[in-house]
Design an enzyme around this catalytic site. Structure first.
Site, short mmCIF file in Angstrom:
data_model
loop_
_atom_site.label_atom_id
_atom_site.label_comp_id
_atom_site.label_asym_id
_atom_site.label_seq_id
_atom_site.Cartn_x
_atom_site.Cartn_y
_atom_site.Cartn_z
N LYS A 54 48.63 34.97 39.02
CA LYS A 54 49.27 35.16 37.71
C LYS A 54 50.38 34.15 37.51
CE LYS A 54 47.99 40.02 37.55
NZ LYS A 54 48.37 41.41 37.86
N GLN A 98 53.39 44.44 39.79
CA GLN A 98 52.03 44.46 40.34
C GLN A 98 51.71 45.87 40.85
OE1 GLN A 98 49.70 42.00 40.22
NE2 GLN A 98 48.28 43.46 41.09
N ASP A 121 52.38 44.09 30.24
CA ASP A 121 51.17 44.83 30.62
C ASP A 121 50.78 45.86 29.55
OD1 ASP A 121 49.96 43.94 32.96
OD2 ASP A 121 51.49 44.88 34.23
#
Ligand code: NAP
Length: 283
Positions: A54, A98, A121
Site C-alpha cells: 500500500k 491494517q 478505508d
C-alpha cells in the site's frame, strides 16, 4: 464456455494513472500533496507485506506515506492515542489501520475515534451511514468500491441485474450489497443461515463470493454466463485461493482471477480515497 477475465491488475493500473495525473496537475497548481499514514500492530508477515504494498502504491502515484509500527502487545488506549495524534496532524490526509489487529484491541472503539474525513478505508459509522442512506460525500470502503469499479470499467451492466452477495460482513458483504443496490441491481445477501444457498447463487447474473471459505461455490451453483467475483482469500497448501470450486470458469461468462482480481482493486481504491480525502480537505 471459458469465462472472460475481469482483470483487476489492469483496471487498478488505469486508476493509478488517473490519480497520478490528477495529483501532478494539483501540484502544478500549487495544491497540497496527500499523505497516507499506515499503522501496523504486531509483526504478522502477511500484514506487513500488505502495508508495504500500500505504501509503494501510494508513493508510485506521488502520495507520501508515513509508517507507524506498534508492538503486538499494544493496548486499545495506546492505539487510540496514536489515532488521535494522526487525526490532529494537519499533514496527514488519510489513516489506514491494517487489519486484523491483535485480539486485545477493540477495533470498534478505534474506528469510531478516527476522523471520518481521514478514514480512507470507509469504516467509520459516519461514512458507513452515508453509504447506507445514500448521502453523498462519504468515503466508500475500498474492497466493495473496487468490486463495483471493476465491473463498471469492464462494461458489465449492473442496473437491473440479479446480484447475489455471499457474506454479510461490515467490511465486505454488506457494503458491496449497498453499492450494487445504489447502481440499481436487485440484491440478495446470503450468509451462514441462508436456506438453499445454491438456489440463490444459481439465480445470480452477478455473483460476489465473499465468505472466506475455499471451494464454497461449486460450478453447479453458478448460472451459465454469470459474472463471478471471487473476493475470498484463503490459504490452502501455502497458496492463495478464493471461494470458488474447480470448473466455475467453464460456466461463468466473466470471472475475477484470484489473486489478481479484487486485491489489486482494493489497493487502488484506497489510494484514490486518499487522494480524494486530501482534495476534500484542501480543495
Ligand atoms: P468475515 O467477516 O469472516 O465474513 C464472512 C461472511 O461470510 C459472513 O457473513 C459469513 O456468514 C459468511 N459465510 C461464511 N461461510 C459461509 C457459508 N458456508 N455459507 C454462506 N455464508 C458464509 O470475512 P470478510 O472480512 O467479509 O472477508 C471475506 C473474505 O474476503 C475473506 O476470505 C477475506 O480474506 C477476503 N477479503 C479479501 C479482500 C481483497 O482485497 N481481496 C479484502 C477483504 C476481504 P455469517 O455472517 O452468518 O457468519
Amino acid at each position: 464456455m471459458t469465462a472472460r477475465v475481469l482483470d483487476g491488475r489492469a483496471v487498478a493500473q488505469q486508476i493509478y494513472r488517473e490519480v497520478a495525473d490528477a495529483l501532478e496537475q494539483r501540484m502544478a497548481e500549487g495544491g497540497s500533496r496527500p499523505k497516507l499514514a499506515t499503522i501496523l500492530v504486531g509483526d504478522d508477515p502477511a500484514s506487513a507485506q500488505y502495508v508495504r504494498l500500500k505504501q509503494r502504491n501510494a508513493e508510485a502515484v506521488g502520495i507520501e506515506s508515513e509508517d507507524h509500527r506498534l508492538p503486538a502487545h499494544t493496548t486499545t488506549d495506546e492505539l487510540l492515542a496514536l489515532v488521535r495524534d494522526l487525526n490532529a496532524d494537519e499533514s496527514i490526509s488519510g489513516i489506514l489501520i491494517q487489519q486484523p489487529t491483535p485480539k486485545q484491541i477493540d477495533m470498534q472503539q478505534i474506528v469510531i475515534e478516527l476522523d471520518p474525513a481521514k478514514d480512507v478505508d470507509g469504516f467509520h459509522p459516519i461514512n458507513a451511514g452515508k453509504l447506507a442512506l445514500g448521502i453523498p460525500g462519504g468515503i466508500e470502503p475500498a474492497t466493495p468500491s473496487g468490486i463495483v469499479e471493476l465491473l463498471r470499467r469492464s462494461g458489465i451492466v449492473i442496473e437491473g441485474a440479479n446480484a447475489v452477495v455471499v457474506g454479510r460482513s461490515n467490511l465486505v458483504g454488506k457494503p458491496t450489497a449497498l453499492l450494487l443496490l445504489k447502481r440499481n441491481a436487485t440484491v440478495t445477501l446470503c450468509h451462514t443461515r441462508t436456506k438453499d444457498l445454491a438456489g440463490h447463487t444459481r439465480s445470480a447474473d452477478i455473483l460476489v463470493a465473499a465468505a472466506g471459505r475455499a471451494g464454497l461455490i461449486g460450478k453447479d451453483m453458478v448460472k451459465p454466463g454469470a459474472v463471478v467475483v471471487d473476493v475470498g482469500t484463503n490459504r490452502v497448501g501455502g497458496r492463495q485461493v478464493g471461494d470458488l470450486g474447480g470448473g466455475v470458469e467453464e460456466v461463468a461468462g466473466w470471472l475475477t482471477p484470484n489473486p489478481g482480481g479484487v486485491g489489486p482493486m482494493t489497493r487502488a481504491m484506497l489510494i484514490k480515497n486518499t487522494y480524494e480525502a486530501e482534495v476534500r480537505r484542501r480543495p
